[in-house]
Design a protein around this motif. Structure first.
Motif, short mmCIF file in Angstrom:
data_model
loop_
_atom_site.label_atom_id
_atom_site.label_comp_id
_atom_site.label_asym_id
_atom_site.label_seq_id
_atom_site.Cartn_x
_atom_site.Cartn_y
_atom_site.Cartn_z
N LYS A 112 0.89 -1.32 0.10
CA LYS A 112 0.14 0.07 0.01
C LYS A 112 0.74 1.31 -0.05
CE LYS A 112 -4.56 1.22 1.89
NZ LYS A 112 -5.39 1.06 2.80
N LYS A 113 1.98 1.16 0.71
CA LYS A 113 2.81 2.32 0.82
C LYS A 113 4.25 1.80 0.76
CE LYS A 113 3.53 6.13 3.95
NZ LYS A 113 3.17 6.91 5.19
N CYS A 114 4.91 2.88 0.21
CA CYS A 114 6.56 2.53 -0.05
C CYS A 114 7.30 2.78 1.25
CB CYS A 114 7.12 3.46 -1.09
SG CYS A 114 8.92 3.22 -1.45
N CYS A 115 8.01 1.88 1.60
CA CYS A 115 9.05 2.11 2.67
C CYS A 115 10.08 2.91 2.63
CB CYS A 115 9.27 0.71 3.32
SG CYS A 115 10.24 -0.11 2.33
N ARG A 116 10.45 3.39 1.22
CA ARG A 116 11.71 4.08 0.83
C ARG A 116 12.97 3.23 1.15
NH1 ARG A 116 9.98 10.23 1.65
NH2 ARG A 116 7.96 10.02 0.52
N SER A 117 12.94 1.97 1.25
CA SER A 117 14.24 1.33 1.49
C SER A 117 15.13 1.26 0.46
CB SER A 117 13.97 -0.20 2.27
OG SER A 117 13.50 -0.91 0.87
N ASP A 118 16.52 1.25 0.56
CA ASP A 118 17.18 1.27 -0.37
C ASP A 118 18.02 -0.21 -0.63
OD1 ASP A 118 18.53 2.45 -2.89
OD2 ASP A 118 20.01 2.81 -1.66
N PRO A 119 18.01 -0.95 -1.74
CA PRO A 119 17.18 -0.77 -2.87
C PRO A 119 15.65 -1.06 -2.63
CG PRO A 119 18.28 -3.06 -2.93
CD PRO A 119 18.85 -2.11 -1.74
N ARG A 120 14.83 -0.59 -3.50
CA ARG A 120 13.42 -0.80 -3.20
C ARG A 120 13.16 -2.40 -3.51
NH1 ARG A 120 11.28 4.19 -2.54
NH2 ARG A 120 12.02 6.07 -3.87
N CYS A 121 12.16 -2.77 -2.83
CA CYS A 121 11.79 -4.20 -2.73
C CYS A 121 10.92 -4.28 -4.09
CB CYS A 121 11.09 -4.71 -1.58
SG CYS A 121 9.36 -3.52 -1.30
N LYS A 122 10.66 -5.54 -4.39
CA LYS A 122 9.87 -6.09 -5.59
C LYS A 122 8.13 -5.55 -5.44
CE LYS A 122 12.60 -9.66 -7.04
NZ LYS A 122 12.84 -11.22 -7.06
N ARG A 123 7.83 -5.63 -4.31
CA ARG A 123 6.39 -5.18 -3.93
C ARG A 123 6.17 -3.76 -3.75
NH1 ARG A 123 5.07 -7.62 1.28
NH2 ARG A 123 2.98 -6.90 0.70
N CYS A 124 6.93 -2.79 -3.99
CA CYS A 124 7.05 -1.46 -3.73
C CYS A 124 6.02 -0.87 -4.78
CB CYS A 124 8.49 -1.01 -3.81
SG CYS A 124 8.42 0.94 -3.52
N PRO A 125 5.23 0.11 -4.55
CA PRO A 125 4.50 0.44 -5.52
C PRO A 125 5.22 1.27 -6.44
CG PRO A 125 3.91 1.47 -3.58
CD PRO A 125 4.69 0.47 -2.99
N VAL A 126 6.23 2.13 -6.37
CA VAL A 126 7.16 2.83 -7.14
C VAL A 126 7.84 1.94 -8.05
CG1 VAL A 126 9.33 4.50 -7.19
CG2 VAL A 126 7.47 4.53 -5.16
N THR A 127 8.40 0.71 -7.45
CA THR A 127 8.84 -0.15 -8.47
C THR A 127 7.86 -1.06 -9.37
OG1 THR A 127 10.50 -0.69 -6.89
CG2 THR A 127 10.43 -2.49 -8.45
N VAL A 128 6.83 -1.22 -8.79
CA VAL A 128 5.87 -1.87 -9.98
C VAL A 128 5.56 -0.69 -10.88
CG1 VAL A 128 3.54 -2.72 -9.93
CG2 VAL A 128 4.88 -3.48 -8.10
N MET A 129 5.09 0.54 -10.48
CA MET A 129 4.79 1.41 -11.43
C MET A 129 5.53 1.70 -12.53
SD MET A 129 4.27 5.42 -11.00
CE MET A 129 5.93 5.69 -10.45
N LEU A 130 7.03 1.58 -12.32
CA LEU A 130 8.15 1.86 -13.22
C LEU A 130 7.82 0.73 -14.03
CD1 LEU A 130 10.70 3.60 -11.25
CD2 LEU A 130 9.35 4.67 -12.62
N LYS A 131 7.90 -0.52 -13.55
CA LYS A 131 7.81 -1.71 -14.31
C LYS A 131 6.89 -1.64 -15.55
CE LYS A 131 8.87 -6.53 -13.81
NZ LYS A 131 8.94 -7.72 -12.75
N GLU A 132 5.77 -1.41 -14.75
CA GLU A 132 4.26 -1.42 -15.82
C GLU A 132 4.73 -0.29 -16.96
OE1 GLU A 132 1.82 -3.54 -16.07
OE2 GLU A 132 2.81 -4.69 -14.66
N ARG A 133 5.45 0.87 -16.40
CA ARG A 133 5.23 1.78 -17.43
C ARG A 133 6.31 1.30 -18.69
NH1 ARG A 133 7.11 7.29 -14.83
NH2 ARG A 133 5.11 7.44 -14.23
#
Length: 57
Positions: free
Chosen positions: A14-35
């Motif tokens: 539901k919400k990004c934890c902002r860890s580095d590197p971002r996890c696979k379940r992160c909404p940011v990562t998923v959005m970039l991958k889908e784009r």
């Protein structure tokens, strides 16, 4: 993303934890991958359309 979704087998957090590197379940990562996937699909369709137009002419 206010509602959790599934993308393939991955349940998006539901919400990004902002860890580095971002996890696979992160909404940011998923959005970039889908784009990236959508851009690749559009480029392939454009290439196919150009080829068909060239063949028709």
């Amino acid at each position: 993303m206010s509602v959790r979704q599934r993308v393939g087998k991955i349940k998006v957090k539901k919400k990004c934890c902002r860890s580095d590197p971002r996890c696979k379940r992160c909404p940011v990562t998923v959005m970039l991958k889908e784009r990236k996937k959508a851009l690749k699909k559009a480029a392939k369709a454009e290439k196919k359309a150009k080829k068909a137009a060239k063949k028709a002419a």
